[in-house]
Design an enzyme around this catalytic site. Structure first.
Site, short mmCIF file in Angstrom:
data_model
loop_
_atom_site.label_atom_id
_atom_site.label_comp_id
_atom_site.label_asym_id
_atom_site.label_seq_id
_atom_site.Cartn_x
_atom_site.Cartn_y
_atom_site.Cartn_z
N LEU A 162 -7.00 0.96 4.71
CA LEU A 162 -5.96 0.79 5.86
C LEU A 162 -7.06 1.32 6.98
O LEU A 162 -6.75 0.82 8.14
CB LEU A 162 -4.89 1.50 5.72
CG LEU A 162 -3.85 0.95 4.72
CD1 LEU A 162 -2.49 1.61 4.81
CD2 LEU A 162 -3.60 -0.42 5.12
N HIS B 117 -7.28 -4.08 -8.62
CA HIS B 117 -6.36 -3.33 -7.44
C HIS B 117 -7.19 -3.73 -6.08
O HIS B 117 -6.65 -4.03 -5.17
CB HIS B 117 -6.50 -1.81 -7.65
CG HIS B 117 -5.96 -1.27 -6.57
ND1 HIS B 117 -4.61 -1.42 -6.26
CD2 HIS B 117 -6.07 -0.19 -5.78
CE1 HIS B 117 -4.16 -0.80 -5.10
NE2 HIS B 117 -5.15 -0.05 -4.73
N ALA C 224 0.67 -1.20 0.04
CA ALA C 224 0.04 0.04 -0.05
C ALA C 224 0.88 1.32 -0.06
O ALA C 224 1.54 1.48 0.96
CB ALA C 224 -0.99 -0.14 1.16
N HIS D 149 -7.42 -0.15 -10.28
CA HIS D 149 -6.65 1.19 -10.09
C HIS D 149 -6.37 1.68 -11.46
O HIS D 149 -5.66 0.96 -12.51
CB HIS D 149 -5.54 0.97 -9.47
CG HIS D 149 -4.70 1.99 -8.90
ND1 HIS D 149 -3.90 3.13 -9.63
CD2 HIS D 149 -4.54 2.49 -7.81
CE1 HIS D 149 -3.55 4.04 -8.85
NE2 HIS D 149 -3.88 3.80 -7.79
#
Length: 550
Positions: free
Chosen positions: A400, A359, A45, A251
């Site tokens: 996250l 992604h 990430a 992505h």
């Protein structure tokens, strides 16, 4: 061999390790991970963690941005809970030793004094709120979590161990004179030790799926090789509900180079002012979104690039940040710059070629606000879970954040559940793994051929733009391959390659099933036969559950 722990954590990314550390004070924890402990999506990430961290920002603004990106399918209570808990989770990471980028102490945190966080901005965000550690935030967070997990006396890490299936048992409920059985309690998992080929039984009072993403279902992906959708597939096979699997985020900007494989060019590059250019060097994004342009949400940007490539026949578009100060680019994106230089591109001097790639999976095993699934004693966190935060499209850098907040909530819930369990509730010893009648395979070509075929038809038929006809073709292939794998699976001893193939085959079928059902276009799901959004019929999650066989 049978292992017994209070908690079994399958996966070693930010969600799994955060949960493990929080429950380890009250019980024994096994962390099972299919490669090395740091071989995770978390470590890849680049961008950062979205969190309200300045006085100029607000929870309401972050909530509004998340809801807008999710295109009607976010659960508002989930969004509010995750956004409002963000600052506390950032401070927790800093206290643990995570080194986020800081500026001079001029503003401070939104609700605390201290050094000021250097905040970036990414597509879909109305404010600078991305907390980052250079351009490899996930790797820095993973570093700290791995150090603490390895040092904790109650945590045992099993690297190079691949989860095969969850172990469940049936409760018996008597209503009058009728006894019914429901397979609804999870009591651990069967796990393959890669080095020996032995399948072990891991018995646990609480089991957590935190296996990460599923990008390897597609031919082109930003994900590492471990991202084969294992947690979603295992959860579904065990009887847990899965949801919203049609919403696969592509992505927009992976580096286009034959040797780059899955190298992602962070959203933060566009956040810092990079332009998207067509094959003739012209900016094109304003034709698709004249207001947000390059800072539009990922689904809009990915479809725009896909349209440009199909229109021009070019192999890539280009991302250009060379108009920015070279020193700033090198300081802000040191790892990206170094990697691009390895492939012969200099971000400070000219544009770099980019293409979209699979992604992030916005759907997964369905959970409540505490990460509980609808199988008792089974939790799911991170990218393999569908919490209701992302809806039809994930807002950049909310992943996250979600993992941290839900790990905290799930740990608290799991500890309460552990305390409430009594002797009558304990699961019986799981039966040992049975491989009677199986042999070593001499048909490895079955695995490699089907692996390639699945990933190719998923890219061609169930990618950025879909149609009813493409989905029907994909489903026909997926059903045939799943049937072939089922026959193969029960005749031969399991290997890590076979287990991953089995999981991506099942996940491909489930993605197609969800996409076929949703007869509209919303967020990441775009069907040219149903180009409009239909709130009257489809303002709801797509939920699948394996039929129960009594």
């Amino acid at each position: 061999m049978e292992y017994r722990f209070d908690f079994l954590v399958i996966g070693s990314g930010v969600a799994g390790l955060t949960f493990a550390l929080k429950v380890a004070e009250r019980g024994t924890v096994a962390v099972v991970t299919k490669r090395g402990i740091a071989d995770t999506n978390t470590s890849q990430a680049q961008g950062g963690i979205a969190s309200v961290s300045s006085a100029a920002d607000s929870f309401d603004a972050h909530i509004a941005d998340t809801l807008a990106a999710g295109d009607g399918l976010c659960h508002p209570d989930v969004v509010e809970a995750v956004v409002k808990d963000g600052p506390a989770r950032i401070r927790e990471l800093m206290d643990m030793g995570v080194r986020f980028n800081l500026t001079r102490p001029t503003e401070g945190l939104a609700s605390d004094e201290g050094p000021s966080l250097d905040l970036g901005r990414e597509g879909g965000h109305s404010m600078n709120r991305i907390v980052h550690a250079a351009d490899m935030t996930g790797r820095e967070v993973e570093r700290v979590l791995v150090e603490q997990a390895r040092a904790h006396p109650s945590i045992t890490v099993f690297e190079d161990h691949v989860a095969v299936d969850l172990v469940t048992y049936s409760t018996r409920i008597k209503r009058g004179s009728v006894v019914t059985a429901h397979q609804e309690i999870c009591c651990g998992a069967y796990v393959l030790e890669s080095a020996t080929g032995t399948v072990h039984t891991f018995a646990a009072r609480i089991t957590l799926l935190a296996t990460g993403g599923a990008g390897k279902v597609y031919l082109y992906t930003s994900n590492p090789d471990v991202a084969t959708g294992d947690g979603i597939a295992m959860g579904y096979r065990a009887g847990a509900s899965v949801a919203n699997l049609e919403f696969v985020q592509f992505h927009p900007t992976c580096l286009y180079h034959p040797q780059a494989k899955n190298f992602l060019i962070s959203e933060a590059v566009r956040g810092e002012g990079a332009y998207l250019l067509d094959h003739k060097g012209r900016r094109f994004k304003e034709r698709y979104d004249p207001v947000q342009k390059e800072l539009a949400c990922r689904d809009v940007v990915a479809r725009a690039i896909d349209a440009e490539l199909k229109k021009s026949g070019a192999e890539s578009v280009f991302l250009d940040i060379s108009h920015k100060d070279p020193g700033f680019v090198r300081e802000r994106f040191p790892n990206l710059q170094q990697k691009c230089l390895e492939f012969g591109f200099d971000m400070t001097k000219g544009p770099i070629p980019v293409v979209p790639a699979a992604h992030y999976m916005c759907g997964g095993v369905l959970t409540d606000l505490d990460g509980r699934t609808d199988l008792e004693c089974l939790y799911a966190l991170g990218e393999c879970a569908c919490t209701g935060l992302h809806g039809a499209n994930r807002l950049a850098s909310n992943s996250l954040l979600e993992a941290l907040v839900y790990a905290d909530r799930a740990a608290a819930s799991a500890l309460r559940e552990l305390s409430a369990q009594n002797a009558e509730h304990h699961a019986p010893p799981p039966p040992p793994w049975d491989e009677v009648g199986t042999t070593d395979s001499d048909e490895g070509i079955v695995v490699t051929h089907n692996w390639d075929e699945i990933r190719r038809f998923m890219w061609n038929y169930v990618g950025i733009v879909r149609s009813d006809k493409r989905l029907a073709r994909a489903m026909n292939r997926a059903e045939n391959i799943n049937e072939e794998i089922r026959a193969y699976y029960w005749n031969f001893k399991v290997t890590s390659d076979l287990l991953e193939l089995r999981n991506i085959a099942l996940l491909a079928r489930l993605i197609i099933q969800c996409a076929t059902r949703r007869r509209e276009s919303r967020g990441l799901h775009y069907n040219i036969d149903h180009p409009k959004k239909d709130d009257r019929l489809w303002l709801k999650d797509s939920i699948l559950r394996r039929p129960f066989i009594n």
